[in-house]
Design a protein around this motif. Structure first.
Motif, PDB file in Angstrom:
ATOM      1  N   LEU A 147       0.828  -1.198   0.000  1.00  0.00           N
ATOM      2  CA  LEU A 147       0.000   0.000   0.000  1.00  0.00           C
ATOM      3  C   LEU A 147       0.866   1.254   0.000  1.00  0.00           C
ATOM      4  CD1 LEU A 147      -2.772   1.363   0.199  1.00  0.00           C
ATOM      5  CD2 LEU A 147      -2.600   1.152   2.701  1.00  0.00           C
ATOM      6  N   ARG A 148       1.948   1.228   0.763  1.00  0.00           N
ATOM      7  CA  ARG A 148       2.836   2.392   0.848  1.00  0.00           C
ATOM      8  C   ARG A 148       3.431   2.737  -0.518  1.00  0.00           C
ATOM      9  NH1 ARG A 148       8.203   2.426   1.650  1.00  0.00           N
ATOM     10  NH2 ARG A 148       8.167   0.258   2.374  1.00  0.00           N
ATOM     11  N   LEU A 149       3.847   1.734  -1.274  1.00  0.00           N
ATOM     12  CA  LEU A 149       4.436   1.973  -2.591  1.00  0.00           C
ATOM     13  C   LEU A 149       3.402   2.523  -3.567  1.00  0.00           C
ATOM     14  CD1 LEU A 149       6.719  -1.201  -2.951  1.00  0.00           C
ATOM     15  CD2 LEU A 149       7.414   1.144  -2.403  1.00  0.00           C
ATOM     16  N   LYS A 150       2.178   2.001  -3.506  1.00  0.00           N
ATOM     17  CA  LYS A 150       1.126   2.487  -4.390  1.00  0.00           C
ATOM     18  C   LYS A 150       0.764   3.937  -4.065  1.00  0.00           C
ATOM     19  CE  LYS A 150      -0.973  -2.046  -5.189  1.00  0.00           C
ATOM     20  NZ  LYS A 150      -2.169  -2.892  -4.938  1.00  0.00           N
ATOM     21  N   GLU A 151       0.653   4.243  -2.782  1.00  0.00           N
ATOM     22  CA  GLU A 151       0.266   5.598  -2.387  1.00  0.00           C
ATOM     23  C   GLU A 151       1.391   6.597  -2.638  1.00  0.00           C
ATOM     24  OE1 GLU A 151      -3.170   4.870   0.943  1.00  0.00           O
ATOM     25  OE2 GLU A 151      -1.128   5.274   1.643  1.00  0.00           O
ATOM     26  N   LYS A 152       2.624   6.147  -2.496  1.00  0.00           N
ATOM     27  CA  LYS A 152       3.750   7.042  -2.772  1.00  0.00           C
ATOM     28  C   LYS A 152       3.768   7.450  -4.238  1.00  0.00           C
ATOM     29  CE  LYS A 152       8.761   7.453  -2.361  1.00  0.00           C
ATOM     30  NZ  LYS A 152      10.030   6.777  -1.967  1.00  0.00           N
ATOM     31  N   ALA A 153       3.425   6.507  -5.116  1.00  0.00           N
ATOM     32  CA  ALA A 153       3.402   6.801  -6.550  1.00  0.00           C
ATOM     33  C   ALA A 153       2.203   7.657  -6.947  1.00  0.00           C
ATOM     34  CB  ALA A 153       3.392   5.493  -7.338  1.00  0.00           C
ATOM     35  N   TYR A 154       1.119   7.567  -6.180  1.00  0.00           N
ATOM     36  CA  TYR A 154      -0.113   8.266  -6.563  1.00  0.00           C
ATOM     37  C   TYR A 154      -0.223   9.667  -5.951  1.00  0.00           C
ATOM     38  CZ  TYR A 154      -5.072   9.271  -7.186  1.00  0.00           C
ATOM     39  OH  TYR A 154      -6.256   9.869  -7.519  1.00  0.00           O
ATOM     40  N   PHE A 155      -0.094   9.771  -4.633  1.00  0.00           N
ATOM     41  CA  PHE A 155      -0.299  11.048  -3.949  1.00  0.00           C
ATOM     42  C   PHE A 155       0.911  11.972  -4.116  1.00  0.00           C
ATOM     43  CE2 PHE A 155      -3.101   8.159  -1.530  1.00  0.00           C
ATOM     44  CZ  PHE A 155      -4.305   8.830  -1.701  1.00  0.00           C
ATOM     45  N   THR A 156       0.652  13.274  -4.020  1.00  0.00           N
ATOM     46  CA  THR A 156       1.722  14.278  -4.104  1.00  0.00           C
ATOM     47  C   THR A 156       2.373  14.433  -2.735  1.00  0.00           C
ATOM     48  OG1 THR A 156       0.516  15.466  -5.835  1.00  0.00           O
ATOM     49  CG2 THR A 156       2.272  16.658  -4.695  1.00  0.00           C
ATOM     50  N   ASP A 157       3.677  14.241  -2.669  1.00  0.00           N
ATOM     51  CA  ASP A 157       4.403  14.407  -1.405  1.00  0.00           C
ATOM     52  C   ASP A 157       4.650  15.889  -1.126  1.00  0.00           C
ATOM     53  OD1 ASP A 157       4.503  11.725  -0.902  1.00  0.00           O
ATOM     54  OD2 ASP A 157       6.470  11.433  -1.811  1.00  0.00           O
ATOM     55  N   ARG A 158       4.784  16.192   0.149  1.00  0.00           N
ATOM     56  CA  ARG A 158       4.933  17.586   0.577  1.00  0.00           C
ATOM     57  C   ARG A 158       6.210  18.233   0.039  1.00  0.00           C
ATOM     58  NH1 ARG A 158       6.488  20.203   6.033  1.00  0.00           N
ATOM     59  NH2 ARG A 158       5.250  22.111   6.050  1.00  0.00           N
ATOM     60  N   TRP A 159       7.260  17.456  -0.148  1.00  0.00           N
ATOM     61  CA  TRP A 159       8.539  18.005  -0.595  1.00  0.00           C
ATOM     62  C   TRP A 159       8.822  17.674  -2.064  1.00  0.00           C
ATOM     63  CZ3 TRP A 159      10.498  21.235   2.904  1.00  0.00           C
ATOM     64  CH2 TRP A 159      10.126  21.057   4.240  1.00  0.00           C
ATOM     65  N   GLU A 160       7.786  17.324  -2.790  1.00  0.00           N
ATOM     66  CA  GLU A 160       7.964  16.817  -4.152  1.00  0.00           C
ATOM     67  C   GLU A 160       7.966  17.891  -5.230  1.00  0.00           C
ATOM     68  OE1 GLU A 160       5.320  14.131  -7.308  1.00  0.00           O
ATOM     69  OE2 GLU A 160       5.072  13.828  -5.154  1.00  0.00           O
ATOM     70  N   MET A 161       6.996  18.794  -5.229  1.00  0.00           N
ATOM     71  CA  MET A 161       6.761  19.688  -6.355  1.00  0.00           C
ATOM     72  C   MET A 161       7.252  21.105  -6.063  1.00  0.00           C
ATOM     73  SD  MET A 161       3.174  20.227  -8.431  1.00  0.00           S
ATOM     74  CE  MET A 161       3.060  18.450  -8.718  1.00  0.00           C
ATOM     75  N   VAL A 162       8.359  21.478  -6.693  1.00  0.00           N
ATOM     76  CA  VAL A 162       8.961  22.802  -6.491  1.00  0.00           C
ATOM     77  C   VAL A 162       8.330  23.806  -7.452  1.00  0.00           C
ATOM     78  CG1 VAL A 162      11.102  24.135  -6.512  1.00  0.00           C
ATOM     79  CG2 VAL A 162      11.124  21.745  -5.780  1.00  0.00           C
ATOM     80  N   ASN A 163       7.999  25.005  -6.928  1.00  0.00           N
ATOM     81  CA  ASN A 163       7.425  26.069  -7.750  1.00  0.00           C
ATOM     82  C   ASN A 163       8.126  27.380  -7.428  1.00  0.00           C
ATOM     83  OD1 ASN A 163       4.809  24.859  -9.100  1.00  0.00           O
ATOM     84  ND2 ASN A 163       4.902  24.064  -7.024  1.00  0.00           N
ATOM     85  N   HIS A 164       8.976  27.827  -8.350  1.00  0.00           N
ATOM     86  CA  HIS A 164       9.743  29.046  -8.119  1.00  0.00           C
ATOM     87  C   HIS A 164       8.863  30.291  -8.160  1.00  0.00           C
ATOM     88  CE1 HIS A 164      13.478  26.830  -8.120  1.00  0.00           C
ATOM     89  NE2 HIS A 164      13.127  26.249  -9.261  1.00  0.00           N
ATOM     90  N   ASP A 165       7.804  30.261  -8.973  1.00  0.00           N
ATOM     91  CA  ASP A 165       6.862  31.377  -9.041  1.00  0.00           C
ATOM     92  C   ASP A 165       5.534  30.849  -9.557  1.00  0.00           C
ATOM     93  OD1 ASP A 165       7.126  31.151 -11.877  1.00  0.00           O
ATOM     94  OD2 ASP A 165       8.880  32.444 -11.786  1.00  0.00           O
ATOM     95  N   VAL A 166       4.551  31.734  -9.661  1.00  0.00           N
ATOM     96  CA  VAL A 166       3.211  31.303 -10.060  1.00  0.00           C
ATOM     97  C   VAL A 166       3.188  30.774 -11.488  1.00  0.00           C
ATOM     98  CG1 VAL A 166       2.484  33.575 -10.894  1.00  0.00           C
ATOM     99  CG2 VAL A 166       0.772  31.973 -10.042  1.00  0.00           C
ATOM    100  N   ASP A 167       4.070  31.260 -12.358  1.00  0.00           N
ATOM    101  CA  ASP A 167       4.084  30.797 -13.743  1.00  0.00           C
ATOM    102  C   ASP A 167       4.403  29.313 -13.855  1.00  0.00           C
ATOM    103  OD1 ASP A 167       3.419  33.281 -14.737  1.00  0.00           O
ATOM    104  OD2 ASP A 167       5.495  33.929 -14.947  1.00  0.00           O
TER     105      ASP A 167
END
Length: 418
Positions: A147-167
């Motif tokens: 379950l952990r492997l499936k959820e790791k691949a599906y859900f967005t992790d807190r430290w996963e998606m970097v956004n330098h600005d709104v664009d």
């Protein structure tokens, strides 16, 4: 008086409905609790219990549970079921301790100890109904590896998606792990993959064709007096009736079309100076527009305008068509950009039915703020999305500018790892 009596029943009902929706244990790594208020609205569902030196037993899902509100602890389970008043919550070396009191008999007092590991995850709950009763230890399970492997691949992790600005947001989608019902006393709901909850940031590009002026044609007529054929200019413009032909010779005059330089509009940017000031960007429609130059004869039939569904990202073919235009074709169109935040989730009802719900929010303006006092693991940046209709949407980023949570319509969605 009746309202006060009904309030605990309402809270119990909320917890009961979320337990049914959950249909699984609350795993150790589901949530990180750093302060007392983080547990408000949470429902602990253990899988194992023991009375030291006496007995132990495995538990079915929901056989025992502990639901926490601001003033009460709602307990389900044999011999301990009831509503316990929370006098106070103290921070300890092992986690937290709830000082409890029986609402019907103030002399009956007990406690609930919340045992945490060094990461802030809850490993166990130690419950004592009263001073005369023994402590019962309830263990929370570890997430199964599959379950952990499936959820790791599906859900967005807190430290996963970097956004330098709104664009850098537009064109991305996130899949939250937890939902906090702030409009329902803060009840926390653990999301499942089957819920298909997603939030998308959409940039809609619309290509609009401009009206073209037809080139003036030359028509030969016969001069009655001279017996010769000469040329007369007849201007043919859309929705304009040509002037009547005169009998005397007319000189051919070539009119030049004055070319104008393209007009561009760019958003104004200001540096952010903390919560008292902000970086803002107006998300009104952006246009690129130029005056049409004379097209070579014969006039080509204009291509049909591509259609884009409202609130959806442009398809690959439409993007390629827009980017692959020649300079002459670009002069004949204008590009309009609009911005949306789309929310989608499958809602399951008590009768067993379900519905795939979708909400679309059009963005008008974005303002960014910074909390310079935030710690390394706390939410440091806030993006406020002003909408054309409805209340603003708030997006929260960590100090590394990764997405931590987002608040929409009274619901706060947390990424995995909160």
């Amino acid at each position: 008086m009746r309202i006060k009596n009904l309030f605990p029943l309402f809270i119990c009902f909320l917890f009961a409905t979320h337990i049914v929706a959950q249909e699984q244990y609350s795993y150790m790594t589901d949530r990180i609790f750093t302060k007392q208020t983080d547990m408000i609205g949470y429902n602990f569902v253990p899988d194992f219990m023991e009375i030291p030196n006496e007995t132990d037993a495995e538990l079915k899902v929901g056989e025992y549970s502990f639901g926490i509100t601001t003033n009460n602890l709602f307990v389900e389970g044999k011999d301990i079921k009831g509503v316990y008043s929370v006098n106070n919550i103290d921070k300890t070396e092992y986690g937290f301790i709830f000082k409890l009191m029986n609402a019907r008999d103030p002399t009956v007092q007990g406690h609930l100890k919340v045992i945490q590991n060094k990461y802030g995850h809850v490993e166990a709950l130690v419950f004592k109904k009263s001073t005369k009763e023994k402590e019962i230890i309830f263990h929370l399970p570890r997430t199964p590896k599959s379950l952990r492997l499936k959820e790791k691949a599906y859900f967005t992790d807190r430290w996963e998606m970097v956004n330098h600005d709104v664009d850098s947001l537009w064109g991305k989608s996130i899949y939250p792990f937890f939902k906090i019902h702030k409009d329902e006393k803060g009840v926390q709901e653990r999301l499942q993959r089957a819920d298909s909850t997603s939030i998308s940031f959409v940039e809609k590009v619309t290509i609009i064709e401009k009206k073209q002026k037809k080139k003036k044609k030359k028509k030969k007529i016969k001069n009655i007096e001279l017996g010769e054929e000469e040329e007369e200019v007849i201007a043919e413009v859309e929705e304009v009736v040509p002037e009547p032909v005169k009998e005397e010779p007319v000189a051919v005059v070539e009119e030049k079309v004055e070319e104008k330089k393209p007009v561009r509009r760019a958003p104004k940017r200001r540096k952010f100076q903390g919560y008292n000031s902000s970086n803002s960007r107006d998300m009104e429609e952006e246009e690129e527009e130029e005056v049409v130059a004379e097209a070579p004869a014969p006039v080509a039939k204009p291509a049909p305008t591509p259609k884009i569904d409202a609130g959806a990202s442009p398809s690959a073919e439409e993007v390629v068509a827009a980017e692959g235009q020649t300079d002459e074709e670009k002069k004949n169109v204008k590009i309009v950009k609009e911005y949306f935040i789309n929310l989608q989730s499958i809602l399951t009802y008590e009768d067993g039915g379900s519905e795939n719900k979708k909400w679309t929010y059009q963005v008008k303006k974005v303002v960014e703020r910074e909390d310079k006092s935030a710690g390394p693991d706390e939410e440091r940046y806030q993006m406020e999305f002003t909408l054309k209709k409805g209340k603003p949407i708030y997006l929260y980023l960590t100090g590394e500018r990764t997405i931590s949570s987002i608040e929409i319509d009274g619901k706060k969605y947390l990424m995995r790892g909160n």
